[in-house]
Design a protein around this motif. Structure first.
Motif, short mmCIF file in Angstrom:
data_model
loop_
_atom_site.label_atom_id
_atom_site.label_comp_id
_atom_site.label_asym_id
_atom_site.label_seq_id
_atom_site.Cartn_x
_atom_site.Cartn_y
_atom_site.Cartn_z
N ILE A 134 0.82 -1.21 0.00
CA ILE A 134 0.00 0.00 0.00
C ILE A 134 0.85 1.26 0.00
CG2 ILE A 134 -0.29 0.14 2.51
CD1 ILE A 134 -2.99 0.92 -0.10
N GLY A 135 2.01 1.21 0.64
CA GLY A 135 2.89 2.37 0.67
C GLY A 135 3.35 2.78 -0.72
N ALA A 136 3.69 1.81 -1.54
CA ALA A 136 4.13 2.11 -2.91
C ALA A 136 3.00 2.75 -3.71
CB ALA A 136 4.60 0.84 -3.60
N TYR A 137 1.80 2.24 -3.55
CA TYR A 137 0.67 2.81 -4.27
C TYR A 137 0.31 4.20 -3.75
CZ TYR A 137 0.11 -1.49 -6.78
OH TYR A 137 0.32 -2.55 -7.61
N GLN A 138 0.45 4.42 -2.46
CA GLN A 138 0.19 5.74 -1.91
C GLN A 138 1.21 6.75 -2.44
OE1 GLN A 138 0.18 4.74 2.29
NE2 GLN A 138 -2.06 4.85 2.37
N ARG A 139 2.47 6.34 -2.55
CA ARG A 139 3.49 7.24 -3.10
C ARG A 139 3.18 7.57 -4.56
NH1 ARG A 139 6.40 3.87 0.18
NH2 ARG A 139 7.02 2.49 -1.52
N LYS A 140 2.74 6.58 -5.31
CA LYS A 140 2.40 6.81 -6.71
C LYS A 140 1.20 7.75 -6.83
CE LYS A 140 4.24 2.48 -8.43
NZ LYS A 140 3.96 1.16 -9.02
N ILE A 141 0.20 7.54 -6.00
CA ILE A 141 -0.98 8.41 -6.01
C ILE A 141 -0.61 9.84 -5.63
CG2 ILE A 141 -3.19 8.87 -4.85
CD1 ILE A 141 -3.55 5.78 -4.77
N THR A 142 0.24 9.98 -4.63
CA THR A 142 0.70 11.32 -4.22
C THR A 142 1.44 12.01 -5.36
OG1 THR A 142 0.84 10.63 -1.91
CG2 THR A 142 2.13 12.57 -2.54
N ALA A 143 2.30 11.27 -6.05
CA ALA A 143 3.03 11.85 -7.18
C ALA A 143 2.08 12.26 -8.29
CB ALA A 143 4.07 10.85 -7.68
N MET A 144 1.08 11.42 -8.58
CA MET A 144 0.11 11.76 -9.61
C MET A 144 -0.71 12.98 -9.21
SD MET A 144 -1.26 8.16 -11.20
CE MET A 144 -1.56 7.29 -9.68
N ASN A 145 -1.11 13.06 -7.95
CA ASN A 145 -1.86 14.23 -7.48
C ASN A 145 -1.03 15.50 -7.61
OD1 ASN A 145 -4.31 13.06 -6.84
ND2 ASN A 145 -3.67 12.50 -4.78
N SER A 146 0.25 15.41 -7.29
CA SER A 146 1.13 16.58 -7.43
C SER A 146 1.23 17.01 -8.89
CB SER A 146 2.52 16.26 -6.89
OG SER A 146 2.45 16.02 -5.51
N ALA A 147 1.34 16.04 -9.78
CA ALA A 147 1.42 16.36 -11.21
C ALA A 147 0.12 17.01 -11.68
CB ALA A 147 1.73 15.10 -12.01
N ILE A 148 -1.00 16.48 -11.25
CA ILE A 148 -2.30 17.04 -11.63
C ILE A 148 -2.44 18.46 -11.07
CG2 ILE A 148 -4.79 16.84 -11.23
CD1 ILE A 148 -4.36 13.76 -11.35
N ASP A 149 -2.07 18.67 -9.82
CA ASP A 149 -2.14 20.00 -9.22
C ASP A 149 -1.30 21.00 -9.98
OD1 ASP A 149 -3.88 19.10 -7.27
OD2 ASP A 149 -2.32 18.87 -5.73
N ALA A 150 -0.10 20.58 -10.41
CA ALA A 150 0.77 21.48 -11.16
C ALA A 150 0.14 21.87 -12.50
CB ALA A 150 2.14 20.82 -11.39
N VAL A 151 -0.46 20.90 -13.18
CA VAL A 151 -1.11 21.19 -14.46
C VAL A 151 -2.31 22.09 -14.25
CG1 VAL A 151 -2.41 20.13 -16.35
CG2 VAL A 151 -0.27 19.10 -15.59
N LEU A 152 -3.11 21.80 -13.23
CA LEU A 152 -4.28 22.63 -12.97
C LEU A 152 -3.91 24.06 -12.59
CD1 LEU A 152 -6.61 20.13 -11.08
CD2 LEU A 152 -6.84 20.98 -13.42
N GLN A 153 -2.80 24.20 -11.88
CA GLN A 153 -2.34 25.55 -11.50
C GLN A 153 -2.01 26.36 -12.76
OE1 GLN A 153 -2.36 26.83 -8.54
NE2 GLN A 153 -1.52 28.77 -9.21
N ASP A 154 -1.39 25.71 -13.76
CA ASP A 154 -1.09 26.38 -15.01
C ASP A 154 -2.37 26.74 -15.75
OD1 ASP A 154 1.59 26.13 -14.49
OD2 ASP A 154 1.86 24.34 -15.76
N GLN A 155 -3.40 25.89 -15.64
CA GLN A 155 -4.66 26.12 -16.35
C GLN A 155 -5.43 27.30 -15.79
OE1 GLN A 155 -5.75 24.50 -19.16
NE2 GLN A 155 -3.70 23.62 -19.11
N THR A 156 -5.33 27.54 -14.47
CA THR A 156 -6.08 28.65 -13.88
C THR A 156 -5.59 29.99 -14.39
OG1 THR A 156 -4.63 28.69 -11.93
CG2 THR A 156 -6.65 27.38 -11.78
N ALA A 157 -4.35 30.03 -14.82
CA ALA A 157 -3.81 31.28 -15.37
C ALA A 157 -4.46 31.62 -16.71
CB ALA A 157 -2.29 31.17 -15.53
N LEU A 158 -5.05 30.65 -17.38
CA LEU A 158 -5.67 30.87 -18.68
C LEU A 158 -7.03 31.54 -18.57
CD1 LEU A 158 -4.88 27.45 -20.41
CD2 LEU A 158 -3.70 29.63 -20.73
N PHE A 159 -7.64 31.47 -17.41
CA PHE A 159 -9.01 31.99 -17.27
C PHE A 159 -9.05 33.24 -16.47
CE2 PHE A 159 -9.41 27.44 -18.00
CZ PHE A 159 -10.21 27.45 -19.13
#
Length: 101
Positions: free
Chosen positions: A76-101
């Motif tokens: 479960i620890g490995a999957y939690q780390r992967k999920i955390t990394a994916m969430n960070s990547a998604i947050d970074a992309v969404l942060q860039d998107q908010t600048a467009l609006f």
């Protein structure tokens, strides 16, 4: 009948040509990405030097993870780390998107 294709892949800057059934191309690309990530993780640790040693360590790690899951284990620890990394990547992309609006 499923045709086999020749695909060029790159792992840690090295190019390889591999045969792959046409309907397995996406899975091969996912495997390449997984291997690349594992090798970069090992290289980033700084304890293993040399592409061949890194490749062997990555293969051993992936085989161990596979056998662990196949035997019914669940890291479960490995999957939690992967999920955390994916969430960070998604947050970074969404942060860039908010600048467009």
């Amino acid at each position: 009948m499923n045709a086999t294709r020749q695909l060029d892949i790159v792992i840690m800057g090295r190019e390889f040509r591999v045969a792959c059934p046409a309907d397995e191309e996406e899975t091969l690309k996912q495997a390449v990405a997984l291997l690349e990530a594992k090798m970069l993780e090992i290289r980033g640790g700084g304890k293993v030097v040399g592409i061949e040693k890194i490749a062997i360590m990555a293969a051993l790690n992936l085989a161990h993870e596979y056998l662990h899951v196949q035997a019914g284990g669940f890291d479960i620890g490995a999957y939690q780390r992967k999920i955390t990394a994916m969430n960070s990547a998604i947050d970074a992309v969404l942060q860039d998107q908010t600048a467009l609006f």
